[in-house]
Design an enzyme around this catalytic site. Structure first.
Site, PDB file in Angstrom:
ATOM      1  N   SER A 146      37.006  42.454  41.939  1.00 49.23           N
ATOM      2  CA  SER A 146      37.493  41.209  41.347  1.00 49.23           C
ATOM      3  C   SER A 146      36.758  40.058  42.014  1.00 49.23           C
ATOM      4  CB  SER A 146      38.997  41.078  41.622  1.00 49.23           C
ATOM      5  OG  SER A 146      39.427  39.754  41.387  1.00 49.23           O
ATOM      6  N   TYR A 159      45.931  41.949  47.088  1.00 51.89           N
ATOM      7  CA  TYR A 159      45.078  42.421  45.988  1.00 51.89           C
ATOM      8  C   TYR A 159      43.602  42.234  46.320  1.00 51.89           C
ATOM      9  CZ  TYR A 159      43.084  42.581  41.261  1.00 51.89           C
ATOM     10  OH  TYR A 159      42.321  42.886  40.153  1.00 51.89           O
TER      11      TYR A 159
END
Length: 254
Positions: A146, A159
């Protein structure tokens, strides 16, 4: 004897980014197995869409967060390879399945942390390890990171950290699997309009506009911006791309 299509396994391929990647892979003439966690009907619809593109497809249930089920899952994949594709091996593994949890560092619970570790790091680590027995030499593995591993937005400490771990793991996998001719790369999408994380980027107008203003190409990403890059990494044209992090964000936070 007719030439055997190559075969890709896409985890979490029944919706969102995974579905887009599965369809783009199918458009390259590659057969696809998608996994779903609970939404069997969605997965079966995706399989039908893929078959309409002239390749073969199948859907299997998989909970990426539970590594104790992986041996059984690999056995199921072997059975499906034989029955549906008349094959023994896969060529491509796309570790796409994931969830989004938004919580500040100070308020992240152990339960949230463990859930993210299991789905985004432990799951892909051991699923890939188990799948090595059925990935052809000369195949490829695509992991998903990401933009949040490169830049920090409050609320994604756990995350983003898992994705950073996956980026490091990708290099180790590339080095250790190079002897089998297996390439390992990782893509890092920027903010995308999907139902990921409760659809926050898609549905929150303020957040959407804020991200667009910080992106060189002036808008937020769509699943269609990402899937084709995953598919490209499954082609002969990408044969010399290895151990790379490819950010697909339209130029966020440059």
């Amino acid at each position: 004897m007719e030439k055997q299509n190559k075969i890709a396994l896409v985890t979490g391929g029944s919706r969102g980014l995974g579905k887009n990647a599965a369809i783009k892979i199918a458009k390259k003439g590659i057969d696809v197995i998608v996994t779903y966690q609970s939404k069997k009907e969605e997965a079966e619809k995706t399989v039908e869409e893929i078959k309409q593109l002239g390749v073969n497809a199948a859907a299997l249930q998989l909970d990426v967060s539970d590594s104790s089920t992986f041996d059984h899952f690999i056995t199921e994949v072997k059975t499906t390879l034989k029955s549906t594709f008349q094959a023994d091996q896969l060529d491509f593994l796309v570790n796409n399945a994931g969830i989004g949890i938004h919580a500040s560092f100070a308020e992240t619970t152990e339960e949230q942390f463990d859930s993210l570790v299991n789905i985004h790091f432990k799951g892909p680590f051991f699923l890939t390890q188990k799948a090595l027995s059925i990935i052809n030499n000369g195949g490829a593995i695509i992991n998903i990171s990401s933009g949040l591993a490169r830049f920090s937005l409050p609320g994604y400490a756990a995350y983003g950290a898992m994705k950073g771990a996956m980026e490091t793991l990708t290099k180790y996998q590339a080095k250790e699997l190079g002897a089998k001719g297996i390439r390992v790369n990782i893509i890092a999408p920027g903010a995308i309009e999907t139902d990921f994380g409760g659809g926050v980027v898609r549905d929150n107008e303020q957040m959407n506009a804020g991200i667009a203003s910080q992106t060189a190409l002036g808008r937020v990403g769509l699943p269609d911006d990402i899937g084709g890059v995953v598919a490209f990494l499954c082609t002969e044209e990408a044969r010399w791309i290895n151990a790379q992090r490819i950010e697909i964000s339209g130029g966020m936070f440059l």
